[in-house]
Write a protein that holds these residues in place. Structure first.
Motif, PDB file in Angstrom:
ATOM      1  N   ASP A 116      -7.236   3.839  -4.334  1.00 34.33           N
ATOM      2  CA  ASP A 116      -6.891   5.220  -4.663  1.00 34.33           C
ATOM      3  C   ASP A 116      -5.467   5.496  -4.228  1.00 34.33           C
ATOM      4  O   ASP A 116      -5.103   5.253  -3.072  1.00 34.33           O
ATOM      5  CB  ASP A 116      -7.821   6.203  -3.939  1.00 34.33           C
ATOM      6  CG  ASP A 116      -9.247   6.108  -4.430  1.00 34.33           C
ATOM      7  OD1 ASP A 116      -9.448   6.084  -5.652  1.00 34.33           O
ATOM      8  OD2 ASP A 116     -10.169   6.051  -3.590  1.00 34.33           O
ATOM      9  N   GLY A 117      -4.648   6.018  -5.176  1.00 31.77           N
ATOM     10  CA  GLY A 117      -3.285   6.420  -4.877  1.00 31.77           C
ATOM     11  C   GLY A 117      -3.143   7.921  -5.033  1.00 31.77           C
ATOM     12  O   GLY A 117      -4.139   8.646  -5.144  1.00 31.77           O
ATOM     13  N   ALA A 118      -1.907   8.395  -5.041  1.00 31.63           N
ATOM     14  CA  ALA A 118      -1.652   9.835  -5.115  1.00 31.63           C
ATOM     15  C   ALA A 118      -2.238  10.449  -6.390  1.00 31.63           C
ATOM     16  O   ALA A 118      -2.877  11.495  -6.346  1.00 31.63           O
ATOM     17  CB  ALA A 118      -0.156  10.104  -5.044  1.00 31.63           C
ATOM     18  N   ASN A 119      -2.034   9.827  -7.551  1.00 28.32           N
ATOM     19  CA  ASN A 119      -2.522  10.373  -8.824  1.00 28.32           C
ATOM     20  C   ASN A 119      -3.211   9.303  -9.664  1.00 28.32           C
ATOM     21  O   ASN A 119      -3.275   9.428 -10.876  1.00 28.32           O
ATOM     22  CB  ASN A 119      -1.365  10.980  -9.620  1.00 28.32           C
ATOM     23  CG  ASN A 119      -0.746  12.150  -8.893  1.00 28.32           C
ATOM     24  OD1 ASN A 119      -1.439  13.078  -8.517  1.00 28.32           O
ATOM     25  ND2 ASN A 119       0.557  12.099  -8.679  1.00 28.32           N
ATOM     26  N   TRP A 120      -3.699   8.276  -9.051  1.00 26.66           N
ATOM     27  CA  TRP A 120      -4.307   7.195  -9.815  1.00 26.66           C
ATOM     28  C   TRP A 120      -5.421   6.524  -9.025  1.00 26.66           C
ATOM     29  O   TRP A 120      -5.522   6.655  -7.814  1.00 26.66           O
ATOM     30  CB  TRP A 120      -3.257   6.170 -10.225  1.00 26.66           C
ATOM     31  CG  TRP A 120      -2.514   5.561  -9.046  1.00 26.66           C
ATOM     32  CD1 TRP A 120      -1.405   6.049  -8.454  1.00 26.66           C
ATOM     33  CD2 TRP A 120      -2.868   4.381  -8.349  1.00 26.66           C
ATOM     34  NE1 TRP A 120      -1.035   5.241  -7.399  1.00 26.66           N
ATOM     35  CE2 TRP A 120      -1.916   4.206  -7.322  1.00 26.66           C
ATOM     36  CE3 TRP A 120      -3.887   3.440  -8.473  1.00 26.66           C
ATOM     37  CZ2 TRP A 120      -1.956   3.138  -6.432  1.00 26.66           C
ATOM     38  CZ3 TRP A 120      -3.923   2.374  -7.586  1.00 26.66           C
ATOM     39  CH2 TRP A 120      -2.961   2.224  -6.593  1.00 26.66           C
ATOM     40  N   GLN A 121      -6.251   5.789  -9.770  1.00 28.57           N
ATOM     41  CA  GLN A 121      -7.297   4.980  -9.171  1.00 28.57           C
ATOM     42  C   GLN A 121      -7.395   3.689  -9.965  1.00 28.57           C
ATOM     43  O   GLN A 121      -7.268   3.692 -11.190  1.00 28.57           O
ATOM     44  CB  GLN A 121      -8.646   5.700  -9.197  1.00 28.57           C
ATOM     45  CG  GLN A 121      -9.742   4.910  -8.505  1.00 28.57           C
ATOM     46  CD  GLN A 121     -11.069   5.616  -8.566  1.00 28.57           C
ATOM     47  OE1 GLN A 121     -11.682   5.682  -9.632  1.00 28.57           O
ATOM     48  NE2 GLN A 121     -11.509   6.139  -7.430  1.00 28.57           N
ATOM     49  N   SER A 122      -7.603   2.590  -9.265  1.00 30.10           N
ATOM     50  CA  SER A 122      -7.720   1.291  -9.921  1.00 30.10           C
ATOM     51  C   SER A 122      -8.926   0.560  -9.349  1.00 30.10           C
ATOM     52  O   SER A 122      -9.152   0.573  -8.140  1.00 30.10           O
ATOM     53  CB  SER A 122      -6.443   0.472  -9.688  1.00 30.10           C
ATOM     54  OG  SER A 122      -6.529  -0.747 -10.376  1.00 30.10           O
ATOM     55  N   GLN A 123      -9.694  -0.070 -10.238  1.00 28.47           N
ATOM     56  CA  GLN A 123     -10.860  -0.844  -9.828  1.00 28.47           C
ATOM     57  C   GLN A 123     -10.734  -2.246 -10.399  1.00 28.47           C
ATOM     58  O   GLN A 123     -10.248  -2.420 -11.525  1.00 28.47           O
ATOM     59  CB  GLN A 123     -12.148  -0.198 -10.336  1.00 28.47           C
ATOM     60  CG  GLN A 123     -12.382   1.181  -9.761  1.00 28.47           C
ATOM     61  CD  GLN A 123     -13.593   1.858 -10.381  1.00 28.47           C
ATOM     62  OE1 GLN A 123     -13.926   1.616 -11.544  1.00 28.47           O
ATOM     63  NE2 GLN A 123     -14.237   2.724  -9.615  1.00 28.47           N
ATOM     64  N   SER A 124     -11.164  -3.229  -9.622  1.00 30.68           N
ATOM     65  CA  SER A 124     -11.119  -4.611 -10.102  1.00 30.68           C
ATOM     66  C   SER A 124     -12.213  -5.429  -9.413  1.00 30.68           C
ATOM     67  O   SER A 124     -12.900  -4.943  -8.514  1.00 30.68           O
ATOM     68  CB  SER A 124      -9.741  -5.231  -9.835  1.00 30.68           C
ATOM     69  OG  SER A 124      -9.505  -5.321  -8.445  1.00 30.68           O
ATOM     70  N   ASN A 125     -12.339  -6.699  -9.846  1.00 30.18           N
ATOM     71  CA  ASN A 125     -13.370  -7.589  -9.298  1.00 30.18           C
ATOM     72  C   ASN A 125     -12.973  -8.207  -7.970  1.00 30.18           C
ATOM     73  O   ASN A 125     -13.802  -8.808  -7.292  1.00 30.18           O
ATOM     74  CB  ASN A 125     -13.682  -8.702 -10.292  1.00 30.18           C
ATOM     75  CG  ASN A 125     -14.350  -8.163 -11.541  1.00 30.18           C
ATOM     76  OD1 ASN A 125     -14.816  -7.031 -11.570  1.00 30.18           O
ATOM     77  ND2 ASN A 125     -14.373  -8.975 -12.584  1.00 30.18           N
ATOM     78  N   GLY A 126     -11.729  -8.129  -7.583  1.00 28.16           N
ATOM     79  CA  GLY A 126     -11.247  -8.701  -6.326  1.00 28.16           C
ATOM     80  C   GLY A 126      -9.761  -8.413  -6.187  1.00 28.16           C
ATOM     81  O   GLY A 126      -9.151  -7.784  -7.059  1.00 28.16           O
ATOM     82  N   PHE A 127      -9.172  -8.863  -5.086  1.00 25.12           N
ATOM     83  CA  PHE A 127      -7.738  -8.645  -4.907  1.00 25.12           C
ATOM     84  C   PHE A 127      -7.153  -9.658  -3.933  1.00 25.12           C
ATOM     85  O   PHE A 127      -7.861 -10.301  -3.155  1.00 25.12           O
ATOM     86  CB  PHE A 127      -7.458  -7.228  -4.391  1.00 25.12           C
ATOM     87  CG  PHE A 127      -7.745  -7.048  -2.921  1.00 25.12           C
ATOM     88  CD1 PHE A 127      -6.720  -7.178  -1.989  1.00 25.12           C
ATOM     89  CD2 PHE A 127      -9.020  -6.764  -2.476  1.00 25.12           C
ATOM     90  CE1 PHE A 127      -6.985  -7.027  -0.631  1.00 25.12           C
ATOM     91  CE2 PHE A 127      -9.278  -6.609  -1.132  1.00 25.12           C
ATOM     92  CZ  PHE A 127      -8.260  -6.733  -0.205  1.00 25.12           C
ATOM     93  N   GLN A 128      -5.833  -9.771  -4.013  1.00 26.56           N
ATOM     94  CA  GLN A 128      -5.026 -10.506  -3.040  1.00 26.56           C
ATOM     95  C   GLN A 128      -3.829  -9.622  -2.750  1.00 26.56           C
ATOM     96  O   GLN A 128      -3.215  -9.090  -3.672  1.00 26.56           O
ATOM     97  CB  GLN A 128      -4.562 -11.850  -3.595  1.00 26.56           C
ATOM     98  CG  GLN A 128      -5.691 -12.802  -3.866  1.00 26.56           C
ATOM     99  CD  GLN A 128      -5.212 -14.107  -4.478  1.00 26.56           C
ATOM    100  OE1 GLN A 128      -4.044 -14.265  -4.804  1.00 26.56           O
ATOM    101  NE2 GLN A 128      -6.124 -15.044  -4.633  1.00 26.56           N
ATOM    102  N   ALA A 129      -3.518  -9.456  -1.473  1.00 25.16           N
ATOM    103  CA  ALA A 129      -2.404  -8.578  -1.104  1.00 25.16           C
ATOM    104  C   ALA A 129      -1.506  -9.285  -0.103  1.00 25.16           C
ATOM    105  O   ALA A 129      -1.983  -9.985   0.783  1.00 25.16           O
ATOM    106  CB  ALA A 129      -2.922  -7.278  -0.500  1.00 25.16           C
ATOM    107  N   ASN A 130      -0.206  -9.083  -0.281  1.00 22.69           N
ATOM    108  CA  ASN A 130       0.773  -9.509   0.697  1.00 22.69           C
ATOM    109  C   ASN A 130       1.277  -8.227   1.352  1.00 22.69           C
ATOM    110  O   ASN A 130       2.002  -7.453   0.730  1.00 22.69           O
ATOM    111  CB  ASN A 130       1.907 -10.293   0.036  1.00 22.69           C
ATOM    112  CG  ASN A 130       2.868 -10.851   1.046  1.00 22.69           C
ATOM    113  OD1 ASN A 130       3.160 -10.235   2.066  1.00 22.69           O
ATOM    114  ND2 ASN A 130       3.377 -12.037   0.772  1.00 22.69           N
TER     115      ASN A 130
END
Length: 195
Positions: free
Chosen positions: A160-174
């Protein structure tokens, strides 16, 4: 006989006193080191871990921390963690740095002390940034690599961001480069701010 009674009582007391004195100096029997299970447990632990430069790397707390003898892992229940960004100005204090506040049902700190497996429901909030840059990540079973500043999960994630939402099956973050790569099917929703 009456004359010997006080002498016999004194001799008996002297023997008991000597035996008690020798018992105090005798070492206690050693117990074998535990091979399985929790060999020590801490209640309400709080720790601040520093990097090689003496800067705060992360703060961690929970309700109970136990060390597992069979795997040399530490298990922390009801984990609250503040992970500080390694990218910083020399003039910034710990209170001014960017950070991630992370809550998890349980954290398994691996034997290498480099990897942390956050188990169950995990929520991570980005702090120390402008409101437009604030995001909250909801995931499950997240792996953190402390030195590499990475996080990943193969379970569904919602961001969840300021004006958006994103959904996915997984993630990788740096976390040091602030890059988030979502894997699998991705569904984004954007709600423009109202004028």
């Amino acid at each position: 006989m009456k004359r010997w009674l006080p002498g016999l009582a004194l001799l008996l007391l002297a023997l008991l006193s000597t035996w008690a004195s020798l018992s105090l100096y005798k070492p206690l029997p050693s117990a074998e080191k535990r091979q399985i299970g929790a060999d020590h447990v801490f209640i309400q632990p709080v720790a601040r871990v520093f990097d090689k430069d003496g800067q705060a790397a992360y703060d961690i707390r929970g309700t109970q921390l136990e060390h597992r003898a069979e795997s040399d892992e530490h298990i922390l229940t009801k984990t609250n963690m503040r992970l500080y960004s390694q990218a910083q100005n020399a003039n910034q204090t710990t209170q001014q740095r960017e950070y991630w506040d992370i809550q998890a049902e349980r954290a398994r700190i691996m034997a290498d002390r480099e990897h942390v497996q956050l188990e169950g429901q995990v929520q991570a909030e980005r702090g120390g940034v402008l409101p437009a840059q604030h995001i909250t990540l909801h995931a499950q079973d997240v792996t953190l690599a402390h030195k590499a500043q990475t996080a990943s999960s193969t379970q569904p994630v919602t961001v969840d961001g300021a004006n958006w939402q994103s959904q996915s099956n997984g993630f990788q973050a740096n976390l040091s480069t602030e890059q988030l790569e979502q894997t699998g099917r991705v569904h984004d929703r954007y709600q423009p701010p109202k004028p």
